[in-house]
Design an enzyme around this catalytic site. Sequence first.
Site, short mmCIF file in Angstrom:
data_model
loop_
_atom_site.label_atom_id
_atom_site.label_comp_id
_atom_site.label_asym_id
_atom_site.label_seq_id
_atom_site.Cartn_x
_atom_site.Cartn_y
_atom_site.Cartn_z
N TYR A 13 0.73 -1.30 -0.14
CA TYR A 13 -0.04 0.10 0.05
C TYR A 13 0.76 1.30 0.02
O TYR A 13 0.92 2.21 -1.10
CB TYR A 13 -0.82 -0.06 1.19
CG TYR A 13 -1.75 1.12 1.28
CD1 TYR A 13 -2.47 1.79 0.67
CD2 TYR A 13 -1.90 1.65 2.84
CE1 TYR A 13 -3.46 2.95 0.58
CE2 TYR A 13 -2.63 2.90 2.99
CZ TYR A 13 -3.46 3.48 2.06
OH TYR A 13 -4.08 4.42 2.14
N ASN A 37 1.14 -9.54 0.63
CA ASN A 37 0.03 -8.47 0.79
C ASN A 37 -0.04 -7.41 -0.12
O ASN A 37 -0.11 -6.41 0.33
CB ASN A 37 0.30 -8.15 2.48
CG ASN A 37 -0.91 -7.39 2.96
OD1 ASN A 37 -2.01 -7.63 2.32
ND2 ASN A 37 -0.86 -6.46 3.61
N TYR A 150 4.03 -5.96 17.55
CA TYR A 150 4.29 -5.11 16.26
C TYR A 150 4.97 -4.10 16.68
O TYR A 150 5.94 -3.71 16.10
CB TYR A 150 2.83 -5.01 15.65
CG TYR A 150 3.04 -3.66 14.54
CD1 TYR A 150 3.59 -3.98 13.32
CD2 TYR A 150 2.69 -2.64 14.96
CE1 TYR A 150 3.78 -3.24 12.46
CE2 TYR A 150 2.72 -1.54 13.95
CZ TYR A 150 3.26 -1.91 12.84
OH TYR A 150 3.34 -0.58 11.89
N LYS A 154 9.05 -2.74 15.83
CA LYS A 154 9.51 -1.38 15.18
C LYS A 154 10.61 -0.83 16.13
O LYS A 154 11.53 -0.14 15.61
CB LYS A 154 8.31 -0.45 14.84
CG LYS A 154 7.31 -1.11 13.76
CD LYS A 154 8.11 -1.10 12.43
CE LYS A 154 7.20 -1.58 11.24
NZ LYS A 154 7.63 -1.46 10.02
N ARG A 232 -8.07 9.78 15.69
CA ARG A 232 -6.54 9.59 15.15
C ARG A 232 -6.02 10.85 14.07
O ARG A 232 -7.01 11.35 13.77
CB ARG A 232 -6.48 8.23 14.47
CG ARG A 232 -6.87 7.04 15.07
CD ARG A 232 -5.93 6.79 16.08
NE ARG A 232 -6.32 5.46 16.79
CZ ARG A 232 -6.77 5.38 17.91
NH1 ARG A 232 -7.19 6.50 18.68
NH2 ARG A 232 -6.91 4.10 18.61
N1 UFG Z 1 -12.15 1.58 14.58
C1 UFG Z 1 -13.63 1.15 14.82
N2 UFG Z 1 -14.18 0.35 14.04
C2 UFG Z 1 -13.48 -0.71 13.40
C3 UFG Z 1 -11.96 -0.32 13.18
C4 UFG Z 1 -11.36 0.90 13.94
O1 UFG Z 1 -14.37 1.86 15.45
O2 UFG Z 1 -13.70 -1.53 12.62
C5 UFG Z 1 -11.70 2.69 15.46
C6 UFG Z 1 -10.64 2.50 16.29
O3 UFG Z 1 -11.20 2.07 17.62
C7 UFG Z 1 -9.86 3.46 16.33
C8 UFG Z 1 -9.90 4.23 15.01
O4 UFG Z 1 -10.92 3.56 14.39
O5 UFG Z 1 -10.43 4.80 17.39
C9 UFG Z 1 -8.69 4.00 14.27
O6 UFG Z 1 -8.08 2.42 14.23
P1 UFG Z 1 -7.35 1.73 13.19
O7 UFG Z 1 -7.44 0.13 13.47
O8 UFG Z 1 -7.59 2.23 11.80
O9 UFG Z 1 -5.93 2.48 13.44
P2 UFG Z 1 -5.33 2.30 14.89
O10 UFG Z 1 -4.96 3.84 15.06
O11 UFG Z 1 -5.73 1.34 15.96
O12 UFG Z 1 -3.82 1.61 14.33
C10 UFG Z 1 -3.11 1.97 13.08
C11 UFG Z 1 -2.60 0.87 12.55
C12 UFG Z 1 -1.13 0.45 13.28
C13 UFG Z 1 -0.46 1.78 13.26
C14 UFG Z 1 -1.05 3.11 13.66
C15 UFG Z 1 -0.07 4.06 13.79
O13 UFG Z 1 -3.31 -0.53 12.69
O14 UFG Z 1 -0.31 -0.37 12.65
O15 UFG Z 1 -2.22 3.17 13.27
O16 UFG Z 1 -0.84 5.14 14.65
F1 UFG Z 1 0.52 1.51 14.11
#
Ligand code: UFG
Length: 336
Positions: A13, A37, A150, A154, A232
């Site tokens: 990606y 992937n 993970y 890093k 985020r």
């Molecule tokens: N969320 C939902 N429903 C979903 C998926 C996510 O409500 O189906 C929410 C999560 O709770 C969170 C937000 O959307 O509040 C973002 O979640 P993501 O899973 O998209 O992203 P994260 O911030 O948890 O983590 C991501 C990557 C990591 C990376 C990180 C860096 O998965 O690998 O961002 O900031 F390290």
Amino acid sequence: MTRTILLTGGAGYIGSHTYVELKSAGFDVVIVDNFSNARADVIDRLAQITDAPVTAHKGDVLDRTFLASVFARHPIDAVIHFAAKKAVGESVEKPLDYFETNCTGFSNVLMAMRDANVFNVVFSSTATVYGEPQSLPYTEDHRLAPVSPYAQSKVTCETLLRQLKDSDPRWTYGILRYFNPAGAHDSALIGEDPNDIPNNLMPYIAKVATGELAQLTVFGDDYDTPDGTGVRDYIHVVDLARGHVQSVAKLLDEQDTHVLNLGTGTGYSVFDMLRSYERACGKALAYQIGPRRAGDIDCFYADPTTARDYLGFQATRDLDDMCRSSWNWVSRLRNS
Ligand code: UFG
């Protein structure tokens, strides 16, 4: 003279978008990827976007003979290392796999570089290395407190880079800590398209928009944020890709090591993202409120000023741009 950059994980990606930006900045680029992937047709699509043949080798960063053969074939000036596993939840289930691919894979790449006298490397890191925020926005000197295997992998790679530079000053590196990459290329020819049920918010919403998934589950609406959902720092993948071009150019031009956040500095909630995606696709998207996801933090975003002052890096695209480009990509893919 044209400079040549090796992209490990260049078919993925972020790697594929970085390929396009490097080419348009005038670099020669060689891709290495095991395609575990990545879409099989991404190489054809990169050729279409850049209107030029693509140099790509299929192989694994765990295969040192393969890596040595790539360095023997191309006059590489610098490496941007993306090849890694990236699912936080999976890493808890499979810590050995994450250590092997992310840490051993990276040390193999560094050994191949050393053997070929290549000492410039940009490393794909993550904001997850910071863990529970002691203060926000995260600055680069925030303490590192990895929670998942993970994130730990890093941090281990970042530490290895520092030790390597201490051992031999010819090394220069750029560590780029990404916030939450989202969106797709304007051409709608490349983007994120997970085969399985997505872990991350935008690809999940995209599959609700295309009808492949019935509804989004919002993981908690009782966080200490303005609307109760997680916040985020989403950054458009093309902005992120341009950050890599600026980082590698800085290494090559000035031999200057750096550790930088790549984010926008603006936080958006799950509902902000959902509403923006609804505007992009022109329809209401179903959701339900579910329990919090284990390990989630309520809110985090970057302090992007170091990357701006040091590299001149500034994200130019907002959340609506991310959602619009994602929708263009997934809707075109499903209709092709
Ligand atoms: N969320 C939902 N429903 C979903 C998926 C996510 O409500 O189906 C929410 C999560 O709770 C969170 C937000 O959307 O509040 C973002 O979640 P993501 O899973 O998209 O992203 P994260 O911030 O948890 O983590 C991501 C990557 C990591 C990376 C990180 C860096 O998965 O690998 O961002 O900031 F390290």
